[in-house]
Write a protein that holds these residues in place. Structure first.
Motif, short mmCIF file in Angstrom:
data_model
loop_
_atom_site.label_atom_id
_atom_site.label_comp_id
_atom_site.label_asym_id
_atom_site.label_seq_id
_atom_site.Cartn_x
_atom_site.Cartn_y
_atom_site.Cartn_z
N HIS A 17 0.85 -1.19 0.00
CA HIS A 17 0.00 0.00 0.00
C HIS A 17 0.88 1.24 0.00
O HIS A 17 2.12 1.15 0.04
CB HIS A 17 -0.96 -0.01 1.19
N ALA A 18 0.28 2.40 0.01
CA ALA A 18 1.02 3.65 -0.20
C ALA A 18 2.04 3.92 0.90
O ALA A 18 3.06 4.58 0.66
CB ALA A 18 0.04 4.81 -0.29
N PRO A 33 3.94 -10.32 -7.99
CA PRO A 33 3.70 -9.37 -9.07
C PRO A 33 2.62 -8.34 -8.71
O PRO A 33 2.70 -7.18 -9.13
CB PRO A 33 3.25 -10.27 -10.23
N GLU A 34 1.63 -8.77 -7.94
CA GLU A 34 0.57 -7.85 -7.52
C GLU A 34 1.13 -6.71 -6.68
O GLU A 34 0.74 -5.54 -6.85
CB GLU A 34 -0.48 -8.63 -6.73
N ALA A 35 2.05 -7.02 -5.79
CA ALA A 35 2.67 -5.98 -4.97
C ALA A 35 3.48 -5.02 -5.84
O ALA A 35 3.48 -3.80 -5.61
CB ALA A 35 3.55 -6.60 -3.90
N ALA A 36 4.16 -5.56 -6.85
CA ALA A 36 4.91 -4.70 -7.77
C ALA A 36 3.99 -3.74 -8.50
O ALA A 36 4.28 -2.54 -8.66
CB ALA A 36 5.68 -5.57 -8.77
N LEU A 37 2.84 -4.26 -8.95
CA LEU A 37 1.87 -3.39 -9.64
C LEU A 37 1.33 -2.31 -8.71
O LEU A 37 1.12 -1.16 -9.13
CB LEU A 37 0.72 -4.25 -10.18
N SER A 38 1.11 -2.67 -7.45
CA SER A 38 0.60 -1.69 -6.49
C SER A 38 1.59 -0.56 -6.28
O SER A 38 1.23 0.63 -6.28
CB SER A 38 0.28 -2.37 -5.15
N LEU A 39 2.86 -0.89 -6.09
CA LEU A 39 3.87 0.16 -5.90
C LEU A 39 3.99 1.03 -7.14
O LEU A 39 4.13 2.26 -7.04
CB LEU A 39 5.22 -0.47 -5.57
#
Length: 248
Positions: A17-18, A33-39
């Motif tokens: 998250h932010a 990969p989901e965490a990479a997309l979030s960042l």
């Protein structure tokens, strides 16, 4: 502008998250990969994000024989071993979960880890255990890698580090009481990838676990998914990349 020190950030959940954004930062190491997309969504340059898994102790990289670990810790060889994790401080409804596990009709060996909560440990040791079950109550332990190797199933909150240790050992999970935010996202990720089931209330605990243990192939499928997701070498991967940044 006064220091030339490099900075890296290691995200210890399965999503980001932010609050994880710490610009300027040379590298972000994430689990998925989901965490990479979030960042990237929060403005982090994609070329500075690497997917490594969540770092855990290197001991989880060493194979451990389940039968040998059961024998070492005095655990049953003739029934499922279910590990109940209360965290380092033994907080949450551990007593109610313990009682729910002992309510199962199928014989179990329940291993409750109470952390540094001596009062909880004493109460669980004094709890009445039906004759069909076995119970072991522990305080704080540094042998979690061996206990997870011995267990088929772990009942736990879905913290990033604990669940990464479970994945590294191929231990199926029953997740409960996620903290809203990062633990809820961890829970979603584990459920989506088939490594865990979620129990939303104590009243459903016995029924849910019975379904896992008695449905043909269900426990094996959860454990297989956990093994496939496990990244026991993540700490080494992060260390190597950090050394690469410094020219080491």
């Amino acid at each position: 502008g006064k220091k030339g020190m490099r900075q890296v950030t290691v995200v210890t959940d399965f999503d980001a998250h932010a609050f994880w954004v710490n610009q300027p930062c040379e590298r972000y190491f994430v689990a998925t990969p989901e965490a990479a997309l979030s960042l990237a969504h929060w403005g982090v340059p994609r070329e500075t994000i690497e997917i490594t898994g969540i770092p855990i102790h290197p001991v989880f990289s060493a194979p451990k024989d389940p039968a040998a670990m059961r024998a070492k810790h005095g655990l049953s060889a003739d029934r499922p071993v279910v590990l109940l994790l209360g965290g380092g401080f033994g907080v949450g409804p551990v007593e109610k979960i313990h009682a729910g596990l002992l309510a199962l009709e199928r014989p179990l060996h329940v291993v409750a880890v109470c952390g540094r909560n001596a009062g909880l440990k004493g109460r669980l040791e004094a709890a009445k255990v039906p004759a069909r079950h076995r119970s072991t109550v522990l305080g704080f332990t540094t042998e979690m890698d061996e206990l997870l190797a011995a267990a088929e199933l772990a009942v736990t909150k879905p913290g990033g580090l604990t669940t990464s240790e479970c994945l590294a050992r191929g231990t199926a999970m029953v997740v409960m009481n996620p903290i809203p935010g990062q633990e809820s996202r961890n829970s979603d990720w584990l459920l989506e990838h088939g490594a865990a089931v979620k129990v939303n209330s104590i009243s459903a605990l016995s029924w849910k676990i019975a379904g896992v243990l008695e449905t043909p192939g269900r426990l094996a499928g959860l454990r297989r998914a956990a093994r496939e997701l496990g990244r026991p070498g993540a700490a080494f991967a992060v260390a190597e990349r950090v050394l690469g940044l410094t020219g080491g």
